[in-house]
Design an enzyme around this catalytic site. Structure first.
Site, PDB file in Angstrom:
ATOM      1  N   GLY A  46       0.942  -1.204   0.013  1.00  0.00           N
ATOM      2  CA  GLY A  46       0.271   0.156  -0.482  1.00  0.00           C
ATOM      3  C   GLY A  46       1.267   1.042   0.202  1.00  0.00           C
ATOM      4  O   GLY A  46       1.705   1.159   0.525  1.00  0.00           O
ATOM      5  N   GLN A  51       2.789   9.758   1.224  1.00  0.00           N
ATOM      6  CA  GLN A  51       4.453   9.702   1.258  1.00  0.00           C
ATOM      7  C   GLN A  51       4.973   9.693   0.285  1.00  0.00           C
ATOM      8  O   GLN A  51       5.948   9.483   0.242  1.00  0.00           O
ATOM      9  CB  GLN A  51       4.145   7.690   1.511  1.00  0.00           C
ATOM     10  CG  GLN A  51       3.439   7.830   2.447  1.00  0.00           C
ATOM     11  CD  GLN A  51       3.178   6.167   2.813  1.00  0.00           C
ATOM     12  OE1 GLN A  51       2.398   5.153   1.854  1.00  0.00           O
ATOM     13  NE2 GLN A  51       3.984   5.321   3.015  1.00  0.00           N
ATOM     14  N   CYS A  93       5.436  -0.201   7.195  1.00  0.00           N
ATOM     15  CA  CYS A  93       5.288   0.700   6.772  1.00  0.00           C
ATOM     16  C   CYS A  93       6.530   1.898   5.787  1.00  0.00           C
ATOM     17  O   CYS A  93       7.225   1.932   6.239  1.00  0.00           O
ATOM     18  CB  CYS A  93       4.995   2.685   7.943  1.00  0.00           C
ATOM     19  SG  CYS A  93       4.189   3.481   6.742  1.00  0.00           S
ATOM     20  N   LEU A  94       6.469   1.449   4.257  1.00  0.00           N
ATOM     21  CA  LEU A  94       7.180   2.551   3.809  1.00  0.00           C
ATOM     22  C   LEU A  94       7.994   3.848   4.323  1.00  0.00           C
ATOM     23  O   LEU A  94       9.295   3.597   3.620  1.00  0.00           O
ATOM     24  CB  LEU A  94       7.366   2.151   2.097  1.00  0.00           C
ATOM     25  CG  LEU A  94       6.856   0.697   2.036  1.00  0.00           C
ATOM     26  CD1 LEU A  94       5.986   1.502   0.428  1.00  0.00           C
ATOM     27  CD2 LEU A  94       7.453  -0.242   1.267  1.00  0.00           C
ATOM     28  N   HIS A 135      -5.175   1.503   7.322  1.00  0.00           N
ATOM     29  CA  HIS A 135      -3.349   2.175   7.570  1.00  0.00           C
ATOM     30  C   HIS A 135      -3.326   3.474   6.123  1.00  0.00           C
ATOM     31  O   HIS A 135      -2.614   4.466   6.763  1.00  0.00           O
ATOM     32  CB  HIS A 135      -2.609   0.676   7.555  1.00  0.00           C
ATOM     33  CG  HIS A 135      -0.478   1.391   7.442  1.00  0.00           C
ATOM     34  ND1 HIS A 135      -0.139   1.309   8.133  1.00  0.00           N
ATOM     35  CD2 HIS A 135      -0.064   2.336   6.181  1.00  0.00           C
ATOM     36  CE1 HIS A 135       1.187   1.425   7.359  1.00  0.00           C
ATOM     37  NE2 HIS A 135       1.161   2.194   6.781  1.00  0.00           N
ATOM     38  N   GLU A 136      -3.728   3.035   5.275  1.00  0.00           N
ATOM     39  CA  GLU A 136      -3.762   3.710   3.755  1.00  0.00           C
ATOM     40  C   GLU A 136      -4.648   5.412   4.115  1.00  0.00           C
ATOM     41  O   GLU A 136      -3.977   6.522   4.440  1.00  0.00           O
ATOM     42  CB  GLU A 136      -3.789   3.068   2.789  1.00  0.00           C
ATOM     43  CG  GLU A 136      -2.843   2.271   2.539  1.00  0.00           C
ATOM     44  CD  GLU A 136      -1.387   2.613   2.049  1.00  0.00           C
ATOM     45  OE1 GLU A 136      -1.132   3.212   2.267  1.00  0.00           O
ATOM     46  OE2 GLU A 136      -0.730   1.646   2.985  1.00  0.00           O
ATOM     47  N   HIS A 139      -2.680   7.622   7.018  1.00  0.00           N
ATOM     48  CA  HIS A 139      -1.840   8.546   6.108  1.00  0.00           C
ATOM     49  C   HIS A 139      -2.423   9.581   5.786  1.00  0.00           C
ATOM     50  O   HIS A 139      -1.793   9.966   6.017  1.00  0.00           O
ATOM     51  CB  HIS A 139      -1.192   7.797   4.918  1.00  0.00           C
ATOM     52  CG  HIS A 139       0.052   7.145   4.642  1.00  0.00           C
ATOM     53  ND1 HIS A 139       1.054   7.018   6.117  1.00  0.00           N
ATOM     54  CD2 HIS A 139       0.165   5.601   5.214  1.00  0.00           C
ATOM     55  CE1 HIS A 139       1.608   6.739   6.234  1.00  0.00           C
ATOM     56  NE2 HIS A 139       1.693   5.427   5.765  1.00  0.00           N
TER      57      HIS A 139
HETATM   58 ZN   LIG Z   1       2.391   3.788   5.168  1.00  0.00          ZN
END
Ligand SMILES: [Zn+2]
Length: 171
Positions: A46, A51, A93-94, A135-136, A139
């Protein structure tokens, strides 16, 4: 084009994103394409627009890591309409690479959103997909998974990241 994934510490990651208004803009199409490419390159499931530095309510999800075209999801202006049950599982998380912690999430999540064609869609996800939805969408509200941890755990992670920032290992 693979875009740079911003890491924890960048203010945009903790800001509330704005709704997408123009569904036909070529910039939006390009952004969606780039977000999938960026997510696959980073082996993530995701990615949310903030991000990559774009403060808009847009996220892409693909639990198949690019293996199954049917699993590609584009969520524009998503809104959760129902949550059910609980699950606890390790999450990363990226934007916070190298850290994984157990996070409690809803086990079943229903949302409404717009897809890349600007069509209204309703989706229900369970388990890993429900986790990805929450999660997304977090963000898009400037919230990261570490916000769900205890103050103690969060402070430990923050301190480790600060050290890495000072050493130039976090950019
Ligand atoms: Zn994330």
């Amino acid at each position: 084009m693979v875009r740079k994934i911003l890491k924890y510490g960048e203010p945009v990651l903790e800001q509330v994103a704005d709704p997408v208004k123009d569904f036909n803009s070529p910039d939006l199409k390009q952004l969606i394409e780039d977000m999938f490419e960026t997510m696959y390159a980073a082996k993530g499931v995701g990615l949310a627009a903030p991000q990559v530095g774009i403060r808009q309510r847009l996220t892409v999800i693909d639990l198949s890591l690019g293996e199954d075209e049917a699993k590609k999801l584009v969520l524009i202006n998503p809104e959760i309409t129902a949550r059910e049950g609980k699950q606890v599982g390790e999450e990363g998380c990226l934007s916070i690479p190298g850290f994984r912690e157990p996070v409690s999430r809803s086990n079943k999540v229903t949302l409404k959103a717009y897809n890349e064609k600007g069509e209204a869609v309703e989706l229900t996800g369970e388990e890993l997909l429900a986790r990805a939805f929450e999660h997304e969408i977090d963000h898009l509200n400037g919230k990261l998974f570490i916000n769900h941890l205890s103050t103690l755990k969060r402070d430990i992670i923050r301190r480790k990241i600060k050290k890495m920032q000072k050493a130039g290992e976090w950019d």
